[in-house]
Design a protein around this motif. Structure first.
Motif, PDB file in Angstrom:
ATOM      1  N   LEU A   1       8.160   2.717  12.298  1.00  0.00           N
ATOM      2  CA  LEU A   1       6.926   3.193  11.663  1.00  0.00           C
ATOM      3  C   LEU A   1       6.121   2.037  11.089  1.00  0.00           C
ATOM      4  O   LEU A   1       4.894   1.947  11.280  1.00  0.00           O
ATOM      5  CB  LEU A   1       7.267   4.185  10.538  1.00  0.00           C
ATOM      6  N   GLU A   2       6.808   1.151  10.363  1.00  0.00           N
ATOM      7  CA  GLU A   2       6.102   0.036   9.738  1.00  0.00           C
ATOM      8  C   GLU A   2       5.529  -0.902  10.791  1.00  0.00           C
ATOM      9  O   GLU A   2       4.425  -1.444  10.622  1.00  0.00           O
ATOM     10  CB  GLU A   2       7.052  -0.711   8.797  1.00  0.00           C
ATOM     11  N   SER A   3       6.238  -1.074  11.905  1.00  0.00           N
ATOM     12  CA  SER A   3       5.720  -1.902  12.995  1.00  0.00           C
ATOM     13  C   SER A   3       4.510  -1.253  13.649  1.00  0.00           C
ATOM     14  O   SER A   3       3.525  -1.917  13.970  1.00  0.00           O
ATOM     15  CB  SER A   3       6.829  -2.140  14.029  1.00  0.00           C
ATOM     16  N   PHE A   4       4.587   0.052  13.845  1.00  0.00           N
ATOM     17  CA  PHE A   4       3.487   0.780  14.474  1.00  0.00           C
ATOM     18  C   PHE A   4       2.209   0.658  13.645  1.00  0.00           C
ATOM     19  O   PHE A   4       1.118   0.444  14.190  1.00  0.00           O
ATOM     20  CB  PHE A   4       3.879   2.245  14.638  1.00  0.00           C
ATOM     21  N   TYR A   5       2.343   0.786  12.309  1.00  0.00           N
ATOM     22  CA  TYR A   5       1.161   0.746  11.449  1.00  0.00           C
ATOM     23  C   TYR A   5       0.844  -0.661  10.960  1.00  0.00           C
ATOM     24  O   TYR A   5      -0.204  -0.880  10.338  1.00  0.00           O
ATOM     25  CB  TYR A   5       1.359   1.675  10.249  1.00  0.00           C
ATOM     26  N   GLY A   6       1.748  -1.594  11.201  1.00  0.00           N
ATOM     27  CA  GLY A   6       1.478  -2.959  10.786  1.00  0.00           C
ATOM     28  C   GLY A   6       1.409  -3.133   9.290  1.00  0.00           C
ATOM     29  O   GLY A   6       0.639  -3.965   8.792  1.00  0.00           O
ATOM     30  N   ALA A   7       2.202  -2.353   8.567  1.00  0.00           N
ATOM     31  CA  ALA A   7       2.165  -2.418   7.104  1.00  0.00           C
ATOM     32  C   ALA A   7       3.517  -2.012   6.541  1.00  0.00           C
ATOM     33  O   ALA A   7       4.249  -1.214   7.145  1.00  0.00           O
ATOM     34  CB  ALA A   7       1.074  -1.506   6.551  1.00  0.00           C
ATOM     35  N   SER A   8       3.842  -2.563   5.388  1.00  0.00           N
ATOM     36  CA  SER A   8       5.042  -2.137   4.667  1.00  0.00           C
ATOM     37  C   SER A   8       4.742  -0.805   3.983  1.00  0.00           C
ATOM     38  O   SER A   8       3.718  -0.661   3.311  1.00  0.00           O
ATOM     39  CB  SER A   8       5.425  -3.194   3.629  1.00  0.00           C
ATOM     40  N   LEU A   9       5.636   0.160   4.144  1.00  0.00           N
ATOM     41  CA  LEU A   9       5.404   1.499   3.615  1.00  0.00           C
ATOM     42  C   LEU A   9       6.184   1.776   2.345  1.00  0.00           C
ATOM     43  O   LEU A   9       5.783   2.630   1.544  1.00  0.00           O
ATOM     44  CB  LEU A   9       5.775   2.546   4.679  1.00  0.00           C
TER      45      LEU A   9
ATOM     46  N   ASP B   1       0.793   1.211  -1.286  1.00  0.00           N
ATOM     47  CA  ASP B   1      -0.488   1.922  -1.146  1.00  0.00           C
ATOM     48  C   ASP B   1      -0.613   2.507   0.257  1.00  0.00           C
ATOM     49  O   ASP B   1      -1.068   3.646   0.438  1.00  0.00           O
ATOM     50  CB  ASP B   1      -1.653   0.966  -1.421  1.00  0.00           C
ATOM     51  N   GLU B   2      -0.204   1.711   1.273  1.00  0.00           N
ATOM     52  CA  GLU B   2      -0.264   2.207   2.648  1.00  0.00           C
ATOM     53  C   GLU B   2       0.705   3.373   2.851  1.00  0.00           C
ATOM     54  O   GLU B   2       0.394   4.342   3.568  1.00  0.00           O
ATOM     55  CB  GLU B   2       0.060   1.078   3.633  1.00  0.00           C
ATOM     56  N   GLY B   3       1.884   3.282   2.210  1.00  0.00           N
ATOM     57  CA  GLY B   3       2.853   4.372   2.316  1.00  0.00           C
ATOM     58  C   GLY B   3       2.347   5.649   1.697  1.00  0.00           C
ATOM     59  O   GLY B   3       2.590   6.751   2.216  1.00  0.00           O
ATOM     60  N   ARG B   4       1.624   5.536   0.574  1.00  0.00           N
ATOM     61  CA  ARG B   4       1.072   6.722  -0.074  1.00  0.00           C
ATOM     62  C   ARG B   4       0.030   7.406   0.819  1.00  0.00           C
ATOM     63  O   ARG B   4      -0.004   8.630   0.946  1.00  0.00           O
ATOM     64  CB  ARG B   4       0.455   6.322  -1.413  1.00  0.00           C
ATOM     65  N   VAL B   5      -0.815   6.600   1.449  1.00  0.00           N
ATOM     66  CA  VAL B   5      -1.820   7.157   2.362  1.00  0.00           C
ATOM     67  C   VAL B   5      -1.135   7.850   3.543  1.00  0.00           C
ATOM     68  O   VAL B   5      -1.530   8.949   3.951  1.00  0.00           O
ATOM     69  CB  VAL B   5      -2.764   6.042   2.862  1.00  0.00           C
ATOM     70  N   LEU B   6      -0.105   7.191   4.097  1.00  0.00           N
ATOM     71  CA  LEU B   6       0.602   7.781   5.232  1.00  0.00           C
ATOM     72  C   LEU B   6       1.308   9.069   4.828  1.00  0.00           C
ATOM     73  O   LEU B   6       1.302  10.052   5.585  1.00  0.00           O
ATOM     74  CB  LEU B   6       1.616   6.788   5.800  1.00  0.00           C
TER      75      LEU B   6
END
Length: 298
Positions: free
Chosen positions: A39-47, A59-64
């Motif tokens: 998941l983190e690779s797909f979105y390019g962000a730490s969740l 913050d990216e994890g909260r949005v996801l």
């Protein structure tokens, strides 16, 4: 990105860790970590930020998380409308309410709703503290107070006023306080909200406000327990009139300081503004709103 990975991500948040989520699904910790890494690779962000004791959303994890719940709700609604028919009401409903209000008012509504819809299941979170519907995956919450979170919508249910009351047996033993200052001579039952104790009771009359610091040997973070202590004659309590309305009408409790205003707040159903509500959720919200609004008018 497979929906199963989004479901796993939400389960990690709900269970508070990768291992607990894996046990729920029968997956090894390595498998859970691998799917989270995908998941983190797909979105390019730490969740998630992980420590040895807890996990926290970035913050990216909260949005996801918010988007994933919305997407999965829409997918389930689509599945139900095609496979089960648009009139079928099924699935899990997560809701939150204050302790006393939940037990007295919501539980009978939920019982009847589940009898009418046998494919519905309920996850009821009772808490007198603050509950974040977005962060905790709650479909909706019944809550006292004004809405300050712009990410939520509110459905008004009626006005709530606060009252000080006591059991007749307590008043017979200790006398009836006539002025707020008299509370210094009485045992008061105190609510705890997190680390805060509600020892300061506010009384307003003719534009004048008094703040009285009360004392008492009994403190609890459970409003239903505070009400029961009051019914048992252990002291005076400051409660929502919703919680003690039947007790006052039946004479089990006596309202004190009727000439004073102890504060008024709204009672609302609050729910995430950006989340599509499945039919089961909207139907239950409408049922609760109708019942509580009728109770408020009576």
């Amino acid at each position: 990105m497979p929906l199963k990975n989004l479901e796993l991500f939400l389960l990690i948040i709900e269970k508070g860790g990768l291992s607990a989520a894996g046990r729920e699904l029968g997956l090894s910790p390595a498998s859970v970590s691998e799917r989270l890494a995908q998941l983190e690779s797909f979105y390019g962000a730490s969740l998630l930020n992980r420590t040895t004791r807890a996990i926290h959303l970035t913050d990216e994890g909260r949005v996801l998380a918010e988007g994933a719940r919305r997407l999965l709700d829409q997918a389930e609604a689509l599945h139900s409308s095609i496979r089960l028919g648009t009139q079928t009401v099924s699935g899990l409903i997560r809701l939150s309410a204050p302790q006393d209000l939940g037990r007295q008012y919501l539980e009978p509504i939920l019982e009847q709703f589940m009898e009418e819809h046998p494919q519905v299941s309920i996850d009821l979170h009772l808490s007198d503290g603050y509950v974040d519907p977005v962060g905790q995956g709650i479909d909706f919450a019944v809550r006292y107070g004004a809405l300050v979170d712009s990410s939520l919508h509110a459905k008004p249910l009626g006005e709530n006023r606060r009252v000080v009351c006591a059991a007749p047996a307590y008043l017979k033993r200790h006398g009836t306080p006539l002025q707020p200052a008299d509370l210094a001579e009485h045992e008061c039952l105190v609510m705890r909200f997190g680390i805060n104790l509600a020892r300061e009771w506010t009384f307003s009359q003719h534009g004048h406000t008094q703040r009285i610091l009360v004392r008492g040997r009994r403190v609890a973070n459970d409003g239903a327990l505070v009400r029961q202590w009051c019914l048992d004659g252990h002291g005076l309590c400051l409660k929502s009139v919703w919680d003690v309305r039947d007790d006052l009408r039946a004479g089990r409790l006596v309202e004190l300081f009727k000439d004073y205003d102890l504060g008024r707040t709204a009672l609302n159903i609050v729910y995430p503004a950006s989340r599509a509500q499945p039919r089961r959720v909207s139907l239950l919200m409408e049922r609760i709103a109708a019942r509580l609004s009728a109770d408020s008018a009576s």
